[in-house]
Every structure is written in C-alpha cells, then in structure tokens.
Design an enzyme around this catalytic site. Structure first.
Site, PDB file in Angstrom:
ATOM      1  N   ASP A  85       0.684  -1.022  -0.141  1.00 61.48           N
ATOM      2  CA  ASP A  85      -0.021   0.018  -0.074  1.00 61.48           C
ATOM      3  C   ASP A  85       0.883   1.220  -0.003  1.00 61.48           C
ATOM      4  OD1 ASP A  85       1.154   0.272   2.565  1.00 61.48           O
ATOM      5  OD2 ASP A  85      -0.885  -0.302   3.478  1.00 61.48           O
ATOM      6  N   ASP A 139      -8.270  -7.341   0.141  1.00 68.89           N
ATOM      7  CA  ASP A 139      -7.159  -7.527   1.195  1.00 68.89           C
ATOM      8  C   ASP A 139      -7.987  -7.201   2.617  1.00 68.89           C
ATOM      9  OD1 ASP A 139      -6.808  -4.648   0.724  1.00 68.89           O
ATOM     10  OD2 ASP A 139      -5.958  -4.784   2.899  1.00 68.89           O
ATOM     11  N   CYS A 158     -13.074 -28.326   6.719  1.00 68.67           N
ATOM     12  CA  CYS A 158     -11.814 -27.579   6.688  1.00 68.67           C
ATOM     13  C   CYS A 158     -10.801 -28.667   6.611  1.00 68.67           C
ATOM     14  CB  CYS A 158     -11.636 -26.478   7.298  1.00 68.67           C
ATOM     15  SG  CYS A 158     -10.206 -25.840   7.321  1.00 68.67           S
ATOM     16  N   CYS A 189      -7.346 -27.869   6.775  1.00 65.40           N
ATOM     17  CA  CYS A 189      -6.444 -27.014   7.126  1.00 65.40           C
ATOM     18  C   CYS A 189      -5.721 -27.967   8.290  1.00 65.40           C
ATOM     19  CB  CYS A 189      -6.527 -25.663   7.534  1.00 65.40           C
ATOM     20  SG  CYS A 189      -6.921 -25.558   9.205  1.00 65.40           S
ATOM     21  N   CYS A 213      -7.618 -28.162  11.644  1.00 64.57           N
ATOM     22  CA  CYS A 213      -8.655 -28.825  11.753  1.00 64.57           C
ATOM     23  C   CYS A 213      -8.335 -30.245  11.706  1.00 64.57           C
ATOM     24  CB  CYS A 213      -9.510 -28.369  10.603  1.00 64.57           C
ATOM     25  SG  CYS A 213     -10.196 -26.627  11.012  1.00 64.57           S
ATOM     26  N   HIS A 239      -6.206 -21.286  10.280  1.00 64.33           N
ATOM     27  CA  HIS A 239      -7.573 -21.714   9.911  1.00 64.33           C
ATOM     28  C   HIS A 239      -8.251 -20.766   9.405  1.00 64.33           C
ATOM     29  CE1 HIS A 239     -11.476 -23.151   9.809  1.00 64.33           C
ATOM     30  NE2 HIS A 239     -11.674 -21.980  10.191  1.00 64.33           N
TER      31      HIS A 239
END
Ligand SMILES: [Zn+2]
Length: 386
Positions: A92, A278, A316, A318, A321, A347
């Site tokens: 940015d 974002d 999920c 991930c 999880c 997660h």
C-alpha cells in the site's frame, strides 16, 4: 524481467475469473491477499501461507518505511529478498496508516506531514516519496498515495479530498514514469517490472465516485483500486459503490477493493466485478479467538468448547482442523499460548483462501450465482456461540 499483465479468462454475470502475471509469478483472481504488515503475516511462517493457498501477500509501506527503513531493505535487494517470500507482493502507499496510526498529522497539497507512532520523528509522505519508497521495496504492485477520508464526511469535504487524491495520483504516476525511465536519481529500483495502481475515492457519493474513476483512468495505471470503503458505511452502500465504480473501470484491467471484508463481502463484491481483496479480519480475529467456519462463527473462548472434541470446522482441510479439537484450541487460547495464534490464523486464512478458490471454480463452471445464494444462506454469517 517479466512484466505485469492481467487477463480475464471467464466471466459469469459481472464476476470475473482472471490471472495476474507479475515479475514474481502469477496470482489467480478473484484473489484474497493476506496482510503481512511488517513483512510477515503475524504468527505464520511463509510456507504455511503458501500451503494455505496464498498466491500474493500485502505489506504495509508505512510500517516498513519507519522500521527497518526502505533504504535498508533496498540494500538487501528489496522486500522479496529481505523477507524470503518468492511470490507476488502488493504494497500500500502508507497513506491509510498515516491517517489511522500516526500522530500530529497535517495534510497539505504537498503531502501528509506526520510524526511516527514509534519514536515521534517527523516525516513528510508525498505522492513522490510513497512511490520512491515502494520502488525501493520492490513490490510487484505499488499503490498511489491517496487521502483517506473519515466516515461520515460531507459531500463538500469528500469532493475536496477526492480531487486532491486525483492530483496526488497524477504526481505519483509522473514519478513512477521517471523511475522507469531511469530518471529517479538516488532511488534504487528493486523491481523494474513493478506495476502501479490508481485509487478511486469519493466517499459514498456516486457523482464523486464517477468523477474520481474517470479522472484516475485518464491518468492511466496498470490497475485500479476502490478506496475509502469498508470504513463503517452500511454494507449495501459499500456494495452499491463497488458495483458502480467497477462498471466504470476498464474491463481489461484488475479491480481491487481495498480493506474488505467479511466472507460475505468478498462473495458480494466478486458478484459486482471486483478481482482483488485484502483485509486484516481473518488474521486479527484469529488472534482474538474469533474463527470463521463453514457452519458459522466461533468464539473459541466460549466455555461450551471446553470439552468439545470435534474439529473446529469439519469441512476444513487445514492443519488445525485435521489435527486438533475445539477443546485443545480453547485451552491454548485461555492459557495465552503463542501456538493459539498460529493455529487460529492458519485456519482463518485457510477458510478465506478456500472461499476464494471455490469462487474461482464457480465462475469457471458458470455456477457462481448458485454458489453465491448457497454461501449467503449457509451459516457462515451466524455465530455458533449463541
Ligand atoms: Zn481449518
């Protein structure tokens, strides 16, 4: 050096499936960019981020400019080299943090005069300096300095601010073209293929948004962002402005909605033609124990999870999880363990990035509208705690 390019591969309604090529590889759109404020996504290692599916990271110019300094980073070969991240980076302009963090800020036509929140040193961030700093950082996409207006603002204030942002954008572009032409004496350009995006402002006023979009496109950038949304206005107003501005921007260039949002916001704004997002929400909320799941939001501090052996989100895949129970995650959080931040962040980002992947698949199969209806009807907006 590979150059920046963007192509739309498929559309479904106003939703677009695309690919953005940068000097550090491609990222697919619609894309969510995790926020790596200080050159790291808090609590995660870069490989975790890559495994979760992050193809591009956002870094904050304001923070890096103050510490460790853009010249120090340029001497290390630029931000990619310094932080050890090989994929694309967007920086940015620093403007947003000047308006939200810095002390004693004064905005003039020249730029933003402020004192560092770290040590009080006086700084002047001009459109030219914001461009130079990002050239030293060597991000793949640089943003122009714009003025971030507080919400709510009057039409008059929004107009004055928006027109100053347009003048600043023209100065930032002029500086960028000087750097590309080799005329930026004293500035180490760490990524000659860096793209620059303009930013559309104008608050919640459609006439000002139209004027800003047209003026910014006239200056000419590699892509366009919509700034000044997700600052407290009602959702419907944010969606309406996103739709209006997206429809006014060149169809062959990427459109980035800055600072949004909830999972619902992402789906709703993809439906209105936005390509990039974002937000600190998945990472910041994770560190506070607020988790997004396919069945609803979970506040892991809640006592009801103390002996809950189920995974956080059964849908999920991930690491968190697959390996841990809600009971363990609650224990880590209550005990103040750093690992809580890591597992929770992993997660939440996986949930966001999976949502983007499902959005891209749905656009490719032209089933985005079905996906959108199901997503909004699903429990993703509800709290499991109540
Ligand atoms: Zn998970």
């Amino acid at each position: 050096m590979r150059e920046f390019s963007f192509s739309v591969k498929a559309t479904d309604g106003a939703a677009r499936l695309g690919a953005c090529h940068t000097p550090h590889g491609v990222f697919h759109t619609p894309a969510f960019m995790p926020v790596g404020t200080q050159g790291t996504v808090k609590a995660l290692r870069h490989p975790d981020l890559e495994d979760a599916g992050a193809e591009i990271m956002l870094a904050n110019t304001y923070h890096l400019l103050l510490r460790p300094g853009d010249e120090l980073i340029a001497r290390r070969g630029g931000l990619h080299q310094f932080i050890g991240w090989r994929r694309p980076i967007l920086t940015d302009s620093g403007g947003y943090q000047v308006f939200s963090l810095a002390h004693r800020r004064v905005i003039t036509e020249e730029g933003a005069d402020f004192c560092s929140h770290l040590d009080g040193t006086r700084q002047l961030l001009t459109p030219e300096r914001a461009t130079d700093v990002q050239a030293r950082l060597g991000s793949d996409i640089a943003m122009v300095l714009d003025e971030c207006l507080a919400f709510p603002a009057t039409h008059d204030d929004a107009a004055i601010s928006m027109r100053r942002s347009v003048r600043w954008a023209a100065r930032a572009r002029r500086r960028m073209l000087e750097l590309r032409g080799g005329a930026g004496s004293g500035v180490a350009v760490c990524n000659p293929g860096q793209a620059q995006f303009g930013i559309v402002q104008g608050g919640v006023f459609p006439d000002l948004r139209a004027e800003s979009a047209d003026s910014t496109v006239e200056i000419g950038f590699e892509g366009y962002a919509i700034g000044g949304l997700s600052v407290g206005e009602p959702n419907e107003q944010m969606y309406a402005i996103a739709q209006q501005v997206a429809g006014r921007l060149p169809p062959e260039q990427p459109r980035y909605l800055m600072g949004a949002g909830t999972p619902d916001d992402l789906v709703e704004c993809v439906a209105r033609g936005i390509d990039m997002f974002d937000c600190v929400m998945p990472t910041r909320n994770a560190r506070n124990g607020q988790l997004f799941t396919s069945q609803g939001r979970v506040n892991i501090r809640n006592a009801r999870y103390a002996e809950d052996d189920r995974p956080l989100d059964p849908a999920c895949r991930c690491y968190t999880c697959l390996h841990h129970s809600r009971a363990y995650l609650r224990h880590l959080f209550m005990a103040g363990e750093m690992t809580a931040g890591t597992l929770n962040t992993l997660h939440n980002l996986s949930f966001y990035l999976d949502t983007m992947r499902r959005i891209r698949d749905a656009i490719a199969f032209r089933t985005f509208d079905n996906f959108r209806q199901e997503f909004l009807l699903s429990a993703s907006r509800l709290s499991l705690d109540s």
